[in-house]
Design an enzyme around this catalytic site. Sequence first.
Site, short mmCIF file in Angstrom:
data_model
loop_
_atom_site.label_atom_id
_atom_site.label_comp_id
_atom_site.label_asym_id
_atom_site.label_seq_id
_atom_site.Cartn_x
_atom_site.Cartn_y
_atom_site.Cartn_z
N GLY A 110 3.11 -4.65 -5.05
CA GLY A 110 2.41 -5.86 -5.45
C GLY A 110 0.87 -5.78 -4.97
N CYS A 111 0.41 -6.81 -4.73
CA CYS A 111 -1.10 -6.82 -4.94
C CYS A 111 -1.85 -5.91 -3.80
CB CYS A 111 -1.62 -8.15 -4.16
SG CYS A 111 -1.13 -9.63 -5.33
N VAL A 112 -1.08 -5.23 -2.88
CA VAL A 112 -1.60 -4.14 -1.98
C VAL A 112 -1.68 -2.98 -2.44
CG1 VAL A 112 0.57 -3.49 -0.71
CG2 VAL A 112 -1.54 -3.72 0.38
N LEU A 154 -3.57 -7.37 0.67
CA LEU A 154 -2.38 -7.77 1.24
C LEU A 154 -1.47 -7.76 -0.04
CD1 LEU A 154 -3.22 -10.74 3.51
CD2 LEU A 154 -2.98 -8.56 4.03
#
Length: 348
Positions: free
Chosen positions: A138-140, A334
């Site tokens: 994901g965003c990380v 994160l």
Amino acid sequence: MSRIAAVAPVLPDNVSTQAEITAELAPLISAVPSKRAVLERMHAASGIGTRHTALPLEQYRTLGSFRESNDLFIACATDLAERALREALTAAGLEPPDVDFVMFTSVTGISAPSVDALLVQRLGLRSDVKRLPSFGLGCVGGAAGIARVNDYLAGHPGEVGVLLSVELCSLTLQRDDETIANFVATGLFGDGAAAVVLVGDDRPEPGIRVVDTRSSFYPDSTGVIGWNVGGTGFEIVLTAGVADVIDRHFSTEVAAFLGDKGLAVDDISTWVAHPGGPRVLEAFARSLDLEPGDFALSWASLDRVGNLSSSSVLHVLADTIEAGARGPGLLFALGPGVSAEFVLLEFP
């Protein structure tokens, strides 16, 4: 440690204002006027001016099954990844056969063969190129991808590694989903991609030095952000708990990571923060006792393109390089888990 020789952010050609996107999506998500009003308010408060989408806006009206959406993901993601990698290699003065290792990350579509495999012949990568496709970060994923390619190059200092990130969040659109999470997500996430070229210590190419990296996984936070995968595809899991996790853990994590290198927050001259949304950026600044201006490039990226999931922090990194950053910098993001990735950089 390795060096970042080039970063190439790319975006789909279709760009719309936030108001245009809201007007197009709201009727697809809810037929109830009061709920549509809530969605519209949330979109307007997102801090986003424009976003890019894989498809022209009107095509989302007829976007069909998960299979159709995923087929579009494969086609569009491969095109964007090719653009990004060609641009990054050119900027680094390298050619596709120079690449020894490819890490590909995305959380908005699936493909087997993976997108990186589809690029081997298309780009002219060597047949013995080593590949590592990743799903679920994901965003990380942008920050984690730099860290993992750096790990590889630590053991192969004469080689070239690349990170490819492609996120087509618009293709995960869930119709008739009147949850607050979907209201927020449809106003926050955009489409984009990026490629990062890293070189090992024994290579001659100049670049930004990767000094060190750290991974953190926060307990009892698996329900804070992620996907539920159902018959219609990817259903967003997104709660206010992201900011709470930052408030509880972030300052301690950053202090410990920097302390291991004899540094403190005040020693960092450049901050490359994932623009997860207004509340996330505010929580980062609050946790680290920084001024809003310290994340100016992250706020500007959020306004210009929205949250691009794993690609976002790489777009901010490209903007940071263009702005002429110097000295020590900290890149971080994160993602689902909740997990965090930190990359300590030295800008030349």
